[in-house]
Design a protein around this motif. Structure first.
Motif, mmCIF file in Angstrom:
data_model
loop_
_atom_site.group_PDB
_atom_site.id
_atom_site.type_symbol
_atom_site.label_atom_id
_atom_site.label_comp_id
_atom_site.label_asym_id
_atom_site.label_seq_id
_atom_site.Cartn_x
_atom_site.Cartn_y
_atom_site.Cartn_z
ATOM 1 N N CYS A 44 0.834 -1.208 0.000
ATOM 2 C CA CYS A 44 0.000 0.000 0.000
ATOM 3 C C CYS A 44 0.865 1.253 0.000
ATOM 4 O O CYS A 44 0.591 2.198 -0.750
ATOM 5 C CB CYS A 44 -0.922 0.005 1.221
ATOM 6 S SG CYS A 44 -2.252 -1.179 1.125
ATOM 7 N N ALA A 45 1.916 1.262 0.818
ATOM 8 C CA ALA A 45 2.792 2.433 0.885
ATOM 9 C C ALA A 45 3.483 2.666 -0.458
ATOM 10 O O ALA A 45 3.531 3.798 -0.947
ATOM 11 C CB ALA A 45 3.818 2.247 2.000
ATOM 12 N N HIS A 47 2.475 1.648 -3.369
ATOM 13 C CA HIS A 47 1.463 2.012 -4.350
ATOM 14 C C HIS A 47 1.130 3.509 -4.250
ATOM 15 O O HIS A 47 0.996 4.197 -5.259
ATOM 16 C CB HIS A 47 0.197 1.169 -4.152
ATOM 17 C CG HIS A 47 -0.783 1.286 -5.248
ATOM 18 N ND1 HIS A 47 -0.593 0.666 -6.479
ATOM 19 C CD2 HIS A 47 -1.968 1.948 -5.349
ATOM 20 C CE1 HIS A 47 -1.611 0.953 -7.265
ATOM 21 N NE2 HIS A 47 -2.457 1.725 -6.593
ATOM 22 N N LYS A 48 1.023 4.023 -3.016
ATOM 23 C CA LYS A 48 0.733 5.446 -2.816
ATOM 24 C C LYS A 48 1.882 6.318 -3.338
ATOM 25 O O LYS A 48 1.647 7.390 -3.901
ATOM 26 C CB LYS A 48 0.491 5.729 -1.332
ATOM 27 C CG LYS A 48 -0.851 5.260 -0.852
ATOM 28 C CD LYS A 48 -1.024 5.537 0.631
ATOM 29 C CE LYS A 48 -2.324 4.948 1.131
ATOM 30 N NZ LYS A 48 -2.450 5.088 2.586
ATOM 31 N N ILE A 49 3.111 5.865 -3.128
ATOM 32 C CA ILE A 49 4.269 6.651 -3.559
ATOM 33 C C ILE A 49 4.359 6.660 -5.088
ATOM 34 O O ILE A 49 4.589 7.701 -5.700
ATOM 35 C CB ILE A 49 5.572 6.070 -2.953
ATOM 36 C CG1 ILE A 49 5.584 6.292 -1.432
ATOM 37 C CG2 ILE A 49 6.801 6.708 -3.584
ATOM 38 C CD1 ILE A 49 6.666 5.535 -0.712
ATOM 39 N N HIS A 51 1.975 5.945 -7.380
ATOM 40 C CA HIS A 51 0.809 6.383 -8.168
ATOM 41 C C HIS A 51 0.173 7.618 -7.639
ATOM 42 O O HIS A 51 0.201 8.142 -6.705
ATOM 43 C CB HIS A 51 -0.241 5.274 -8.225
ATOM 44 C CG HIS A 51 0.272 4.056 -8.944
ATOM 45 N ND1 HIS A 51 0.334 3.978 -10.300
ATOM 46 C CD2 HIS A 51 0.773 2.902 -8.471
ATOM 47 C CE1 HIS A 51 0.814 2.808 -10.638
ATOM 48 N NE2 HIS A 51 1.095 2.126 -9.540
#
Length: 51
Positions: A44-45, A47-49, A51
């Motif tokens: 998740c981390a 993916h956030k960075i 995208h």
């Protein structure tokens, strides 16, 4: 003195190994759950960075 220390270390590691073998079936699901949760958090981390 030195012989007693080595004997104590060997005996302690034997007891620790036996305890680990006995506890493994109970601990394994919790360890697996923790690893899965950590991996999900990392994904998740990242993916956030990205995208």
């Amino acid at each position: 003195m030195r012989g007693n220390l080595i004997f104590g270390l060997v005996a302690g590691s034997m007891v620790g190994a036996a305890a680990a073998v006995i506890a493994m079936p109970y601990v394994k699901p919790q360890v697996r759950r923790a690893i899965r949760k950590g991996r999900r958090t990392m994904n998740c981390a990242l993916h956030k960075i990205c995208h």
